[in-house]
Design an enzyme around this catalytic site. Structure first.
Site, PDB file in Angstrom:
ATOM      1  N   ARG A 119       0.850  -1.197   0.000  1.00  0.00           N
ATOM      2  CA  ARG A 119       0.000   0.000   0.000  1.00  0.00           C
ATOM      3  C   ARG A 119       0.883   1.244   0.000  1.00  0.00           C
ATOM      4  NH1 ARG A 119      -5.793   0.558  -0.428  1.00  0.00           N
ATOM      5  NH2 ARG A 119      -6.165   2.765  -0.028  1.00  0.00           N
TER       6      ARG A 119
ATOM      7  N   ASP B 237     -12.528  11.281   5.527  1.00  0.00           N
ATOM      8  CA  ASP B 237     -13.624  12.262   5.472  1.00  0.00           C
ATOM      9  C   ASP B 237     -13.702  13.120   6.723  1.00  0.00           C
ATOM     10  OD1 ASP B 237     -15.612   9.683   3.901  1.00  0.00           O
ATOM     11  OD2 ASP B 237     -14.335  11.210   2.977  1.00  0.00           O
TER      12      ASP B 237
ATOM     13  N   ASN C  32     -11.712  17.027  -1.191  1.00  0.00           N
ATOM     14  CA  ASN C  32     -12.534  15.864  -1.542  1.00  0.00           C
ATOM     15  C   ASN C  32     -13.990  16.276  -1.499  1.00  0.00           C
ATOM     16  OD1 ASN C  32     -13.193  12.991  -1.900  1.00  0.00           O
ATOM     17  ND2 ASN C  32     -13.852  13.055   0.233  1.00  0.00           N
ATOM     18  N   THR C  33     -14.799  15.633  -2.318  1.00  0.00           N
ATOM     19  CA  THR C  33     -16.231  15.834  -2.242  1.00  0.00           C
ATOM     20  C   THR C  33     -16.854  14.532  -1.776  1.00  0.00           C
ATOM     21  OG1 THR C  33     -18.235  16.368  -3.466  1.00  0.00           O
ATOM     22  CG2 THR C  33     -16.481  15.334  -4.738  1.00  0.00           C
ATOM     23  N   HIS C  34     -17.765  14.665  -0.788  1.00  0.00           N
ATOM     24  CA  HIS C  34     -18.370  13.471  -0.177  1.00  0.00           C
ATOM     25  C   HIS C  34     -19.890  13.615  -0.238  1.00  0.00           C
ATOM     26  CE1 HIS C  34     -18.742  10.034   2.501  1.00  0.00           C
ATOM     27  NE2 HIS C  34     -19.600  10.737   3.218  1.00  0.00           N
TER      28      HIS C  34
ATOM     29  N   ILE D 135      -8.313   5.463  -0.056  1.00  0.00           N
ATOM     30  CA  ILE D 135      -7.800   6.337   1.007  1.00  0.00           C
ATOM     31  C   ILE D 135      -6.310   6.518   0.761  1.00  0.00           C
ATOM     32  CG2 ILE D 135      -7.553   6.622   3.513  1.00  0.00           C
ATOM     33  CD1 ILE D 135     -10.457   6.522   2.454  1.00  0.00           C
TER      34      ILE D 135
ATOM     35  N   GLY E 178      -7.282  11.571   8.236  1.00  0.00           N
ATOM     36  CA  GLY E 178      -8.409  10.678   8.558  1.00  0.00           C
ATOM     37  C   GLY E 178      -9.235  10.359   7.322  1.00  0.00           C
TER      38      GLY E 178
END
Ligand code: GRF
Length: 204
Positions: A69, A149, A111-113, A96, A147
């Site tokens: 990773r 979001d 970021n868009t959530h 992530i 973290g």
């Protein structure tokens, strides 16, 4: 500003950015940003095709192509960095990122959530809000921190949940708000500059 946009799927948020830049009377100059590259964690997705169609360079870093990773994270960081972005935009990117990426782009990575953070973080925000029986949900554009979001919130949009909604219908309605929110935020961050103090974001 130079934008690198990260996608994992249909790329309609990316398309909204491309369309907004294209539609601006002053073009990229007037909008304040141009998409200089699009990156993904998988091949053969519409998000990449949207970039290729208009000659925007793309790169793909599939997790399983790397020994660990961390190696993937380093490769993604380097591939993104190669385009010297001022701002990195995760628009439906479903991985992530790790320490290397945050160390390099933290503070200029958004970021868009599809939920009203801190409610319903993670990969199934739309499904989780629906299952919970929430009456409203929405979308959040935020800076990415270490973290999931959890970074400082820049803007949010509210979307009502209807009795007849299923996940797809609700997500589509959220995306209508989300695309506009992302375009507005990216344009303002790019044109006016911004400060992040703790959890507070100020756009000058
Ligand atoms: C967006 O709603 C994003 O918030 C979520 O997945 C969706 C991606 O949509 N993580 P698209 O790929 O931009 O069409």
């Amino acid at each position: 500003s130079r934008l690198v946009v990260l996608v994992s799927g249909s790329g309609t948020n990316l398309q909204a950015l491309l369309d907004a830049i294209d539609a601006h009377p002053g073009g990229a100059e007037g909008f304040g940003a141009e998409v200089v590259a699009v990156g993904a964690d998988r091949e053969n997705i519409a998000g990449l095709e949207r970039a290729e169609k208009v000659g925007i360079p793309t790169f793909v870093c599939p997790v399983k192509a790397y020994g660990s990773r961390e190696e993937w994270d380093t490769a993604l960081t380097d591939a993104t960095g190669a385009h010297a972005p001022d701002l990195v935009v995760s628009a439906g990117f479903m991985k992530i990122v790790g320490k290397a990426f945050i160390d390099r782009f933290g503070g200029r990575f958004i970021n868009t959530h599809p939920a009203l953070l801190p409610a319903f973080p993670g990969a199934h925000g739309v499904r989780d809000a629906l299952a919970y029986g929430a009456k409203v949900t929405g979308c959040t554009v935020h800076f990415v921190d270490s973290g999931v979001d959890t970074g400082p919130i820049i803007a949010q949009g509210v979307v009502e949940i209807r009795d007849e909604d299923d996940e797809a219908a609700l997500h589509e309605r959220i995306k209508e708000v989300e695309r506009q929110l992302l375009v507005d935020v990216v344009g303002r961050l790019a044109r006016h500059g911004y400060r992040i103090e703790g959890r507070k974001v100020t756009i000058q």
